[in-house]
Motif scaffolding. Structure first.
Motif, PDB file in Angstrom:
ATOM      1  N   UNK A 160      27.256  52.538  14.771  1.00 17.46           N
ATOM      2  CA  UNK A 160      28.405  53.244  15.352  1.00 17.46           C
ATOM      3  C   UNK A 160      29.089  52.442  16.446  1.00 17.46           C
ATOM      4  N   UNK A 161      28.380  51.409  16.972  1.00 15.99           N
ATOM      5  CA  UNK A 161      29.045  50.532  17.941  1.00 15.99           C
ATOM      6  C   UNK A 161      29.740  49.367  17.268  1.00 15.99           C
ATOM      7  N   UNK A 162      29.710  49.335  15.948  1.00 11.01           N
ATOM      8  CA  UNK A 162      30.382  48.259  15.224  1.00 11.01           C
ATOM      9  C   UNK A 162      29.510  47.022  15.006  1.00 11.01           C
ATOM     10  N   UNK A 163      28.225  47.101  15.383  1.00 12.92           N
ATOM     11  CA  UNK A 163      27.343  45.951  15.163  1.00 12.92           C
ATOM     12  C   UNK A 163      26.934  45.868  13.706  1.00 12.92           C
ATOM     13  N   UNK A 164      27.101  44.663  13.133  1.00 14.66           N
ATOM     14  CA  UNK A 164      26.651  44.434  11.771  1.00 14.66           C
ATOM     15  C   UNK A 164      25.156  44.125  11.804  1.00 14.66           C
ATOM     16  N   UNK A 165      24.447  44.709  10.885  1.00 19.86           N
ATOM     17  CA  UNK A 165      23.001  44.470  10.782  1.00 19.86           C
ATOM     18  C   UNK A 165      22.699  42.978  10.702  1.00 19.86           C
ATOM     19  N   UNK A 166      21.608  42.531  11.373  1.00 24.74           N
ATOM     20  CA  UNK A 166      21.193  41.118  11.321  1.00 24.74           C
ATOM     21  C   UNK A 166      21.084  40.644   9.882  1.00 24.74           C
ATOM     22  N   UNK A 167      21.686  39.481   9.596  1.00 25.06           N
ATOM     23  CA  UNK A 167      21.650  38.988   8.221  1.00 25.06           C
ATOM     24  C   UNK A 167      20.399  38.174   7.952  1.00 25.06           C
ATOM     25  N   UNK A 168      19.860  37.591   8.999  1.00 24.35           N
ATOM     26  CA  UNK A 168      18.766  36.655   8.788  1.00 24.35           C
ATOM     27  C   UNK A 168      17.465  37.363   8.439  1.00 24.35           C
ATOM     28  N   UNK A 169      16.854  36.879   7.365  1.00 27.23           N
ATOM     29  CA  UNK A 169      15.598  37.465   6.905  1.00 27.23           C
ATOM     30  C   UNK A 169      14.451  37.094   7.822  1.00 27.23           C
ATOM     31  N   UNK A 170      13.666  38.063   8.232  1.00 27.75           N
ATOM     32  CA  UNK A 170      12.418  37.769   8.928  1.00 27.75           C
ATOM     33  C   UNK A 170      11.308  38.540   8.235  1.00 27.75           C
ATOM     34  N   UNK A 171      10.076  38.067   8.400  1.00 20.44           N
ATOM     35  CA  UNK A 171       8.954  38.815   7.838  1.00 20.44           C
ATOM     36  C   UNK A 171       8.593  39.921   8.822  1.00 20.44           C
ATOM     37  N   UNK A 172       7.760  40.861   8.365  1.00 22.44           N
ATOM     38  CA  UNK A 172       7.523  42.036   9.195  1.00 22.44           C
ATOM     39  C   UNK A 172       6.741  41.718  10.473  1.00 22.44           C
ATOM     40  N   UNK A 173       5.789  40.807  10.393  1.00 21.02           N
ATOM     41  CA  UNK A 173       5.035  40.492  11.592  1.00 21.02           C
ATOM     42  C   UNK A 173       5.777  39.470  12.433  1.00 21.02           C
ATOM     43  N   UNK A 174       5.888  39.636  13.748  1.00 18.01           N
ATOM     44  CA  UNK A 174       5.269  40.708  14.537  1.00 18.01           C
ATOM     45  C   UNK A 174       6.142  41.934  14.779  1.00 18.01           C
ATOM     46  N   UNK A 175       7.468  41.806  14.644  1.00 18.53           N
ATOM     47  CA  UNK A 175       8.267  42.925  15.174  1.00 18.53           C
ATOM     48  C   UNK A 175       9.224  43.523  14.146  1.00 18.53           C
ATOM     49  N   UNK A 176       8.817  43.519  12.869  1.00 19.51           N
ATOM     50  CA  UNK A 176       9.587  44.241  11.862  1.00 19.51           C
ATOM     51  C   UNK A 176      10.484  43.353  11.016  1.00 19.51           C
TER      52      UNK A 176
END
Ligand SMILES: Nc1nc2c(c(=O)[nH]1)N[C@H]1C(S)=C(S)[C@@H](COP(=O)(O)O)O[C@H]1N2
Ligand SMILES: [Mo]
Length: 502
Positions: A474-490
Motif C-alpha cells: 500500500x506504500x507503493x513498494x514493489x516486492x523484493x525481486x532477488x531470490x533468497x533461501x529461507x534461512x536465516x530470515x525467510x
C-alpha cells in the motif's frame, strides 16, 4: 579376533536378542494402541528429548537435505530410538528373569516400570508391558521347553521356528495397534467457541462470512480463510501437548509491577476481539504452503501489560512444549492472546488452550501452548534463533502461484499474496519473463487484521510463457525481486514458472 567376532555375532543373533527386539517393537506398538498420539505414548517423551538435544547443525542439515521430509525422518529416528530403549529393557529382563522369576514375568515388570518412568501413566503403561510379555511367552513357550538344552546360545530349529512365528505375530500386532492407536488419537470434533462459555461469536461468524463472500474459487489454493485441518502446522514436538483448559494458567512475570497469573476463565472473561491474521513460516520455501490465514478470537495483549504494569522493551513467550520466542515490546502491544480459531475453540494442533498471534511477524513468534509471558529489559535468543534462524521480525512480502488450472480458453493462474506490515495493494503478472507487467484481478481486502489476498489471471494466448508474479504494497513498494533461501530470515523473491497454453 575371529573368535571374538563370532561371539558378538552369536550374541546379536541369539534367541534372547531377537526376542528382545520383537518385544521392544510390541511394547511401542502396544503403547500406541493404548494411548494414541498423546503424552502417555512412550514415544512422546523420547521425542521431546530428541528434539531438545539434537544439535542445530543436524536439524538444519536434515531440513536442507530432506526439506519437508525432515519431520518424517525425525519421527522415524525417534521411533527407532524408542524401540531400541524397550529392546534394552527387555534384554535386561530376560537376563535377570532367566535366573529367577522367569522370562515373561520379568519382562512384564521391567517393561512396565520403564514405560511408567517415561510417561508417568501407570495404567496405559500396561499397553507396553502386556504385549512385550506375551512376545516373550510366545518366543519361549515354557510349556514346550522343559527339556531344552540350548538356552538361546545357538539357533536349533525349534527355536528358530518359535522366533519366526513370534515375529509374524508381532508384525500383525503392530498393524492392528497402529489402527487402534489412530482411532484413539483425539478426534477433532471441535467445539464451537460459544459451547463452553457464553462467548458472543457473532463477530467471528461475520468475519468467516465476509471471507467466504470475498474469496475467489481457485483450484489448488485455499479460500481466504484456511480450513482447520488444512491449515499448516509447524511444531518442534512430534506430538503436540494436550493441555486441559481448566488446569492451564498464564503467568506474567519479569519487569512488571505486579506479577499475575491468569486462568483460562479469567482470560475468556476479558474483552475479546475477532480478527484475520495470516501466519507464514520463516522456513518456508518461496512458493511452498507453510502460510495460511485464519479468524482468531482473543484478548489484546496490551491489556495484559496494562494490568500488570509491565515495563521492559522485550517480551519472552514461553510454551508448554519447551518452545519460547521473543518479540519487541512494540510488537507485543499489537498482539493477541488467542483462544479461538475460525469460530471454534483453538484446536490442540494450533496451541490449545491459548496461543499468541503477532500480526505481520513470522510464524515462529506466534507461540502456541502459551504458559508464560516474561517482560525483559534486554533481548534474548528464541528457540530457532539459538539454532541459527532470524525469524522474530516482520514477515517479508510474497505472492504465490498456487493455482495453475486448464480452462476452456487457456490456463487460470492464481494464488495468495501477503504482506504483513503494509498490506497488499495489487499483484502484477508478467508473461514475458519480466519485460512487461499487467495487473491481476485481486480479492477485496479483508476488513480487520493482516490477512492475505487472492489474485487471479487467465492466460489465453497460445504458446509458452515465462510467468513472473510480484506484489506491491500500500506504500507503493514493489516486492523484493532477488531470490533468497529461507534461512536465516525467510525466502524472498518473485515466483516464476513456465506455463504452456495449448
Ligand atoms: N509452542 C510452540 N509454538 C510454536 C511452534 C512450536 O513448535 N511450539 N512453532 C512455531 C512456528 S515455527 C510456526 S511457523 C507457527 C505455526 O503455527 P501453526 O502450527 O498454528 O500454523 O507456530 C509457532 N509457534
Ligand atoms: Mo515457522
Amino acid at each position: 579376533m575371529k573368535a571374538q567376532f563370532q561371539r558378538i555375532r552369536q550374541a546379536v543373533t541369539s534367541k534372547q536378542s531377537v526376542t528382545s527386539v520383537l518385544a521392544g517393537i510390541a511394547a511401542v506398538a502396544g503403547s500406541f494402541a493404548a494411548a494414541g498420539l498423546t503424552e502417555a505414548f512412550a514415544f512422546t517423551p523420547v521425542s521431546s528429548f530428541v528434539v531438545h538435544n539434537t544439535p542445530a547443525v543436524i536439524i538444519n542439515t536434515t531440513l536442507d537435505v530432506f526439506g519437508a521430509y525432515g519431520q518424517l525422518i525425525n519421527m522415524s529416528f525417534t521411533l527407532f530410538v524408542t524401540v531400541a530403549l524397550f529392546t534394552v529393557a527387555t534384554a535386561i529382563a530376560l537376563e535377570l528373569g532367566r535366573h529367577s522369576v522367569g522370562h515373561a514375568p520379568a519382562t512384564a515388570v521391567f517393561v512396565w516400570l520403564f514405560a511408567f518412568a517415561l510417561t508417568g501413566a501407570p495404567l496405559l503403561s500396561l499397553g507396553s508391558a502386556i504385549p512385550a510379555a506375551l512376545v516373550v511367552v510366545l518366543a519361549y513357550r515354557p510349556w514346550q521347553d522343559e527339556l531344552s538344552l540350548h538356552e538361546g546360545r545357538r539357533w536349533p530349529d525349534r527355536d528358530r521356528r518359535q522366533v519366526l512365528q513370534t515375529s509374524f505375530g508381532v508384525v500383525g500386532f503392530a498393524g492392528a495397534a497402529y489402527l487402534a492407536g489412530s482411532l484413539r488419537s483425539p478426534a477433532e470434533d471441535l467445539p464451537g467457541l460459544d459451547e463452553f462459555a457464553d462467548e458472543d461469536v457473532s463477530g467471528a461468524d461475520e468475519l468467516l462470512a465476509e471471507a467466504e463472500m470475498k474469496s475467489f474459487d481457485l483450484p489448488g489454493s485455499p479460500d481466504l480463510v484456511s480450513e482447520i485441518g488444512n491449515f499448516y502446522t509447524i511444531d518442534i514436538a512430534s506430538v503436540p501437548p494436550t493441555i486441559d483448559a481448566d488446569d492451564w494458567t498464564l503467568e506474567v512475570s519479569g519487569e512488571v509491577n505486579s506479577a499475575e497469573t491468569f486462568s483460562y476463565d479469567e482470560l475468556r472473561g476479558m474483552n475479546s476481539e475477532h480478527r484475520f491474521s495470516t501466519l507464514r513460516c520463516v522456513g518456508e520455501d518461496l512458493n511452498d504452503r507453510e502460510m495460511d490465514n485464519g479468524v482468531w478470537t482473543g484478548v489484546q495483549a496490551s491489556e495484559i501489560s496494562e494490568r500488570t504494569g509491565a515495563t521492559g522493551d522485550y517480551v519472552a513467550m514461553h510454551a508448554d512444549d519447551g518452545f519460547w520466542n521473543v518479540i519487541t515490546r512494540e510488537a507485543f502491544e499489537q498482539s493477541f492472546i488467542v483462544y479461538g480459531m475460525n469460530g471454534k475453540v483453538l484446536p490442540r494442533e494450533h496451541g490449545h488452550p491459548v496461543r499468541v498471534i503477532v500480526p505481520g511477524h513470522w510464524g515462529e513468534v506466534n507461540v502456541k501452548w502459551l504458559t508464560e509471558i516474561e517482560f525483559l529489559d534486554e533481548n534474548i535468543d528464541g528457540y530457532w534463533e539459538e539454532r541459527g534462524w532470524d525469524g522474530t521480525g516482520e514477515v517479508s512480502a510474497v505472492a504465490k502461484l498456487w493455482t495453475v488450472e486448464k480452462t476452456a480458453d487457456g490456463v487460470l493462474l492464481g494464488g495468495q499474496a501477503y504482506d504483513g506490515h503494509d498490506g497488499v495493494d495489487r499483484v502484477e503478472i508478467s508473461t514475458d519473463g519480466g519485460e512487461t507487467w499487467e495487473e491481476a484481478e485481486i480479492t477485496e481486502p479483508l476488513s480487520v487484521g493482516d490477512g492475505w489476498r487472492q489474485w487471479r489471471y487467465e492466460l489465453t494466448e497460445q504458446g509458452e510463457h515465462e510467468v513472473v508474479i510480484r506484489m506491491i504494497d500500500r506504500d507503493g513498494n514493489v516486492q523484493d525481486s532477488e531470490r533468497t533461501s529461507s534461512r536465516p530470515d525467510g525466502a524472498r523473491g518473485w515466483v516464476t514458472d513456465t506455463i504452456n497454453v495449448e
